[in-house]
Motif scaffolding. Structure first.
Motif, PDB file in Angstrom:
ATOM      1  N   ARG A  91      -5.800 -22.242  16.139  1.00  0.00           N
ATOM      2  CA  ARG A  91      -4.485 -22.495  15.553  1.00  0.00           C
ATOM      3  C   ARG A  91      -4.253 -21.603  14.333  1.00  0.00           C
ATOM      4  NH1 ARG A  91      -5.181 -27.476  15.560  1.00  0.00           N
ATOM      5  NH2 ARG A  91      -4.582 -27.666  17.729  1.00  0.00           N
ATOM      6  N   ARG A  92      -5.318 -21.345  13.600  1.00  0.00           N
ATOM      7  CA  ARG A  92      -5.174 -20.491  12.413  1.00  0.00           C
ATOM      8  C   ARG A  92      -4.873 -19.047  12.816  1.00  0.00           C
ATOM      9  NH1 ARG A  92      -9.880 -18.808   8.103  1.00  0.00           N
ATOM     10  NH2 ARG A  92      -8.524 -17.735   6.626  1.00  0.00           N
ATOM     11  N   TYR A 139      -0.833 -14.660  13.207  1.00  0.00           N
ATOM     12  CA  TYR A 139      -0.012 -13.743  13.992  1.00  0.00           C
ATOM     13  C   TYR A 139       1.478 -14.002  13.759  1.00  0.00           C
ATOM     14  CZ  TYR A 139       2.151 -11.512  18.026  1.00  0.00           C
ATOM     15  OH  TYR A 139       2.951 -10.751  18.829  1.00  0.00           O
ATOM     16  N   LEU A 140       1.853 -15.259  13.598  1.00  0.00           N
ATOM     17  CA  LEU A 140       3.261 -15.585  13.445  1.00  0.00           C
ATOM     18  C   LEU A 140       3.770 -15.423  12.015  1.00  0.00           C
ATOM     19  CD1 LEU A 140       3.417 -18.803  15.661  1.00  0.00           C
ATOM     20  CD2 LEU A 140       4.189 -16.513  16.266  1.00  0.00           C
ATOM     21  N   LEU A 141       2.909 -15.673  11.036  1.00  0.00           N
ATOM     22  CA  LEU A 141       3.367 -15.721   9.644  1.00  0.00           C
ATOM     23  C   LEU A 141       2.872 -14.555   8.797  1.00  0.00           C
ATOM     24  CD1 LEU A 141       2.786 -19.531   9.016  1.00  0.00           C
ATOM     25  CD2 LEU A 141       4.894 -18.398   9.717  1.00  0.00           C
ATOM     26  N   ASP A 142       1.675 -14.038   9.076  1.00  0.00           N
ATOM     27  CA  ASP A 142       1.104 -12.999   8.223  1.00  0.00           C
ATOM     28  C   ASP A 142       1.358 -11.598   8.767  1.00  0.00           C
ATOM     29  OD1 ASP A 142      -0.425 -12.240   5.920  1.00  0.00           O
ATOM     30  OD2 ASP A 142      -2.061 -11.739   7.270  1.00  0.00           O
ATOM     31  N   ASN A 154      -4.279  -5.540  16.214  1.00  0.00           N
ATOM     32  CA  ASN A 154      -5.586  -6.155  16.461  1.00  0.00           C
ATOM     33  C   ASN A 154      -5.452  -7.641  16.777  1.00  0.00           C
ATOM     34  OD1 ASN A 154      -7.055  -3.789  16.061  1.00  0.00           O
ATOM     35  ND2 ASN A 154      -7.169  -4.095  13.852  1.00  0.00           N
ATOM     36  N   LEU A 155      -4.562  -8.339  16.064  1.00  0.00           N
ATOM     37  CA  LEU A 155      -4.333  -9.750  16.377  1.00  0.00           C
ATOM     38  C   LEU A 155      -3.806  -9.923  17.799  1.00  0.00           C
ATOM     39  CD1 LEU A 155      -2.815 -11.245  13.097  1.00  0.00           C
ATOM     40  CD2 LEU A 155      -5.046 -11.725  14.085  1.00  0.00           C
ATOM     41  N   LEU A 175       6.655 -15.386  19.902  1.00  0.00           N
ATOM     42  CA  LEU A 175       5.836 -15.908  21.000  1.00  0.00           C
ATOM     43  C   LEU A 175       6.305 -15.370  22.341  1.00  0.00           C
ATOM     44  CD1 LEU A 175       5.464 -19.621  19.831  1.00  0.00           C
ATOM     45  CD2 LEU A 175       3.723 -17.832  19.770  1.00  0.00           C
ATOM     46  N   LEU A 176       7.597 -15.214  22.519  1.00  0.00           N
ATOM     47  CA  LEU A 176       8.092 -14.647  23.779  1.00  0.00           C
ATOM     48  C   LEU A 176       7.702 -13.187  23.919  1.00  0.00           C
ATOM     49  CD1 LEU A 176      11.623 -16.296  23.954  1.00  0.00           C
ATOM     50  CD2 LEU A 176       9.667 -16.757  25.428  1.00  0.00           C
ATOM     51  N   MET A 177       7.729 -12.443  22.827  1.00  0.00           N
ATOM     52  CA  MET A 177       7.267 -11.049  22.888  1.00  0.00           C
ATOM     53  C   MET A 177       5.775 -10.979  23.219  1.00  0.00           C
ATOM     54  SD  MET A 177      10.093  -9.490  22.362  1.00  0.00           S
ATOM     55  CE  MET A 177       9.566  -7.804  22.181  1.00  0.00           C
ATOM     56  N   LEU A 178       4.994 -11.911  22.653  1.00  0.00           N
ATOM     57  CA  LEU A 178       3.570 -11.957  22.971  1.00  0.00           C
ATOM     58  C   LEU A 178       3.346 -12.319  24.437  1.00  0.00           C
ATOM     59  CD1 LEU A 178       0.601 -11.932  22.000  1.00  0.00           C
ATOM     60  CD2 LEU A 178       0.860 -14.350  21.452  1.00  0.00           C
ATOM     61  N   LEU A 179       4.107 -13.277  24.941  1.00  0.00           N
ATOM     62  CA  LEU A 179       3.971 -13.654  26.356  1.00  0.00           C
ATOM     63  C   LEU A 179       4.411 -12.525  27.280  1.00  0.00           C
ATOM     64  CD1 LEU A 179       5.225 -17.350  26.308  1.00  0.00           C
ATOM     65  CD2 LEU A 179       2.878 -16.544  26.631  1.00  0.00           C
TER      66      LEU A 179
END
Length: 877
Positions: free
Chosen positions: A138-139, A144-147, A177-178, A210-214
């Protein structure tokens, strides 16, 4: 046992000392330690001590600015990864791994080591650390979403513009890298990654990322095996809700691209789930067709007339009609992602093409009567109103006319209706995903026309491209845009070249790169007034600049999304082209063979008819030769088959021997490593045992000397000990006797008390008996006196007259006499019983006195030394 030299060698390698081992030699030592730990009965102890040493070394030696030390430490941890628990890798994340993933100058191998360590920790599912692993997953998703850099955030884009080149490289490297870590983790454990995405998908601000990651995750060729898991996962439901309920066109465009890529995979691997969500997919299609364009809301041109706020709000509500969501869904709607630019509606054409290919009759039935179709198929409404109120059926029918004109008629419409499509086996049930993608694309009129155009053209060896280009401009460069005359003149060939270059998946070299934004990109619109130009945001940036950045930001995201989709479609088309090319080669070979056989047969018939008379006599010979040749052919085939089998057996035998030799070599290497370790341990053990033996010899000599010096004391102590043991045994006997005497004394005291009580009771009974005898004697005297008085009275009256009072007194006296006699008798019986008890007690007392005659009871006191108190005891005895 842990090698004590290992931490010292690691420290020396980090400090680059003169006696330091090379990195390869150090890694060999680490591999030996891993083998030793796996074969050790207590590997946790060895690993715990080594981790403490590494933590201390990192704290004391490692300089965070030194890339060499970071690379060495990452290599050390990577080789220890097979025995490192997940908690250990998590503890190294903030100290070492996270800074390494941010450093763009680090070696690729070291970055790979850091990624593999993190991915390995994310995969481990030990029950003892499952909560920490889930928290670490979760971290990472939060980072990935915030930093990491978010292309969908205006604040991040403005901050990115203020950064220098080095900071930009670090942030780009960190995000890349993330993404690699999450994608690799999703490849190995897809359900866990989908669960994390599903948890974070509830936050509206994170849905675009998240959609871009998916989209990146589903573009990978290995995702095909994981599509069945995603179809049954709640993430698919969240994706459909996003397309149904959110009002951000950018998010819906990204989600729609993802859904178009997923539909062929669902059709192959999750057919039943695809049928169950068909109603929701058609609702998504209807919403996309009725999507209206939203104008930007940041800049308003001033007018002379006052602004009617109520009218504007009513107009905005009419333009963007939002239907309330059911409260039980607990869905938070995402309103707008980019507020400063015009929001174009998502294109429903690819999505309609795919649905129309898979279920054509159901699509047409839905477009003809949307609400009734959803009610008949029991599709629940996500809104607070029913389907007839939620859907604009006339608008859906009107918008669907254009889509139907842009697609060819599906050939399956004449064979099946809507119910048969859902109940019978689909025609594409045995197709592959790339074949479904390619054939679905051919339903589009544009693709069909393009395919027919290339099919009708004759093949050309070379294409002259230079005639379309200017003579003075090289073929690999693109003409710059001239904006001096307020008109953009762009060559069509330049646009084609630019598109081909961007979609070719090659490295595009940018000439004269600039670190700042081009000035012509923020050209002031001529239609804006001076008051609109003076409008600024919170940071003092002009609003038309913010609008331009927001527009470019949205275009960049959509272009990346489209590029990923085009790459995915291109890959599927290449697979389909390969299959078609293979089928074409097979069909051409079969046609050539058939033509050859026909030609041979025709020629044979002609020769047979022309030379039947000549060849008749040779026919028997030919037949015999044919039989012989057939026999030889069969023999040759058998020999070839046996030779092939022998070759296969020989090849298998060689492979088996090679495998055995490799296994034997691995065993030798393992044994050699274990023997080296055992030899080192044995030498250390022998040295330690030699030291211990010398120390033990010295101790034995000293003890022997001391023994000789104290021998007489020891003999005397032995005598004392024997005497003490004798006295102790006597003391124990005395204690036992004293205990028995005390017990008898207690019994005697108890019996004395009972005797005394019975004696007192007897005395009381005797006293009572005496009193009763006296009372009886007095009563007898009274009776005699009364009898005398009665006789005298009778004689005085002559015996014939009776006094009634005297008769009553006599009767009363007789009754009292009888009562007294009865009480006297009862007292006599009680007295006799008491006398018997007294006699028994006396007999018992006499018996006890006779039994204990000549003995005396002693009270035992706490035992002291028998030597000190022996004489008083003897004197008392």
């Amino acid at each position: 046992m842990q090698n004590p030299n290992l931490p010292r060698q690691v420290r020396s390698a980090l400090e680059a000392g003169p006696d330091a081992l090379s990195l390869q030699e150090l890694l060999v030592l680490l591999d030996d330690f891993v083998l030793e730990s796996t074969s050790s009965p207590e590997p946790e102890v060895l690993l715990f001590h080594l981790e403490e040493d590494l933590q201390q070394i990192h704290h004391e030696v490692v300089d965070h600015s030194s890339l060499y030390q970071t690379e060495v430490f990452l290599a050390v941890l990577y080789h220890l990864e097979p025995i490192l628990p997940a908690t250990s890798v998590i503890s190294w994340f903030d100290i070492l791994l996270r800074p390494a993933l941010r450093e763009p100058k680090l070696l690729t191998s070291s970055v790979k080591h850091a990624k593999e360590l993190i991915v390995g920790a994310l995969q481990k599912t030990d029950e003892a650390y499952i909560e920490k692993v889930q928290e670490f997953r979760r971290r990472l998703m939060d980072l990935y979403l915030l930093d990491a850099f978010n292309e969908g955030s205006g604040d991040d884009v403005l901050e990115w513009a203020r950064l220098d080149e080095e900071q930009r490289d670090k942030r780009s490297h960190w995000k890349r890298n993330l993404e690699d870590i999450l994608l690799k983790f999703g490849t190995k454990r897809p359900e866990d990654l989908m669960t994390e995405v599903y948890i974070h998908f509830e936050t509206p601000e994170s849905r675009l990322q998240l959609l871009m990651l998916l989209n990146l995750y589903t573009t990978d060729s290995s995702f095909s095996d994981s599509s069945k898991i995603m179809a049954a996962h709640p993430l698919t439901t969240s994706l459909l809700r996003c397309l149904l309920l959110d009002t951000s066109s950018t998010v819906c465009t990204a989600g729609l691209t993802l859904l178009v890529k997923l539909l062929p995979l669902y059709a192959i691997h999750a057919r039943a789930i695809l049928k169950s969500i068909l109603g929701k997919l058609l609702v998504v299609l209807a919403r996309l067709m009725c999507w209206k364009e939203r104008p930007p809301s940041s800049i308003r041109e001033p007018t002379d007339e006052p602004l009617d706020t109520a009218f504007e709000q009513e107009l905005d509500r009419e333009r963007n009609r939002l239907i309330p969501i059911r409260p039980d869904l607990k869905w938070e709607r995402l309103q707008v992602t980019f507020n400063a630019t015009t929001s174009l509606p998502p294109s429903s054409r690819p999505f309609f093409t795919m649905l129309y290919y898979l279920y054509p009759s159901n699509v047409l039935q839905f477009l003809s009567s949307p609400a009734q179709y959803l009610i008949d198929n029991s599709t629940p409404s996500p809104y607070t109103v029913a389907w007839p109120e939620a859907l604009a059926e006339d608008e859906i029918r009107r918008r669907s006319e254009r889509l139907l004109r842009e697609h060819v008629c599906h050939p399956l419409l004449v064979w099946r209706d809507a119910a048969a499509e859902l109940s019978e086996t689909e025609f594409w049930s045995k197709y592959t995903a790339f074949r479904i993608t390619s054939e679905a694309g051919m339903l589009d009129v544009r693709n069909t026309a393009l395919g027919l155009q290339f099919h009708d053209q004759p093949p050309q060896e070379e294409t002259d491209v230079d005639e379309h280009l200017d003579d003075g401009l090289p073929a690999h460069l693109i003409r710059p845009i001239d904006l001096s005359n307020e008109r953009a003149t762009i060559s069509l060939q330049d646009m084609v070249n630019m598109t081909i270059a961007l979609k070719s998946n090659l490295d595009v070299e940018i000439g004269r790169p600039e670190s700042q934004w081009p000035h012509n990109m923020f050209a002031v619109p001529s239609q804006l007034s001076s008051e609109a130009l003076q409008q600024t945001d919170v940071d003092g940036i002009p609003l038309y600049v913010v609008q331009t950045i927001s527009s470019l930001q949205r275009e960049l995201l959509l272009l990346r999304n489209e590029l990923n989709f085009e790459l995915c479609v291109s890959r599927e088309n290449v697979k389909h082209i390969g299959r078609l090319y293979q089928d074409r080669i097979l069909s051409k070979s079969a046609e050539v063979e058939r033509q050859g056989l026909v030609h041979t047969l025709s020629r044979s018939r002609f020769l047979l008819l022309t030379s039947v008379s000549v060849q008749y006599n040779k026919l028997r010979n030919y037949r015999a030769q044919v039989v012989t040749l057939e026999a030889e052919l069969r023999e040759h085939k058998q020999q070839a088959s046996s030779a092939k089998n022998k070759y296969a057996d020989w090849n298998n035998e060689l492979q088996k021997k090679l495998k055995e030799l490799r296994d034997e070599k691995k065993t030798w290497i393992t044994e050699a490593a274990s023997l080296r370790t055992a030899e080192k341990e044995a030498r250390a053990l022998f040295a330690a045992q030699g030291k211990l033996l010398a120390e033990a010899t010295n101790e034995v000599f000293a003890l022997q000397t001391q023994k000789k010096e104290t021998q007489h004391k020891v003999d005397r102590l032995h005598d004392y000990e024997r005497q003490i043991e004798q006295h102790i045994s006597m003391q124990r006997l005395w204690d036992d006797d004293f205990a028995k005497f005390n017990e008898r004394k207690e019994q005697m005291d108890l019996m004395r008390n009972q005797h005394h009580q019975m004696k007192m009771q007897l005395e009381s009974h005797q006293q009572l008996q005496v009193e009763m005898e006296n009372a009886a004697r007095a009563n007898r005297r009274r009776v005699q006196a009364l009898e005398a008085q009665l006789a005298q009275a009778q004689s005085a009256h002559g015996g014939h007259r009776k006094n009634p009072l005297a008769q009553i007194e006599i009767t009363t006296f007789s009754a009292e006499k009888n009562a007294l006699l009865e009480a006297n008798r009862q007292l006599k019986e009680d007295n006799n019983d008491l006398k018997d008890e007294v006699e028994e007690l006396r007999a018992m007392v006499e018996y006890l006195k006779a039994q204990h005659s000549g003995h005396r009871g002693l009270v035992s006191e706490p035992r002291a030394s028998p030597v000190q108190f022996a004489s008083p005891l003897h004197s008392e005895l």
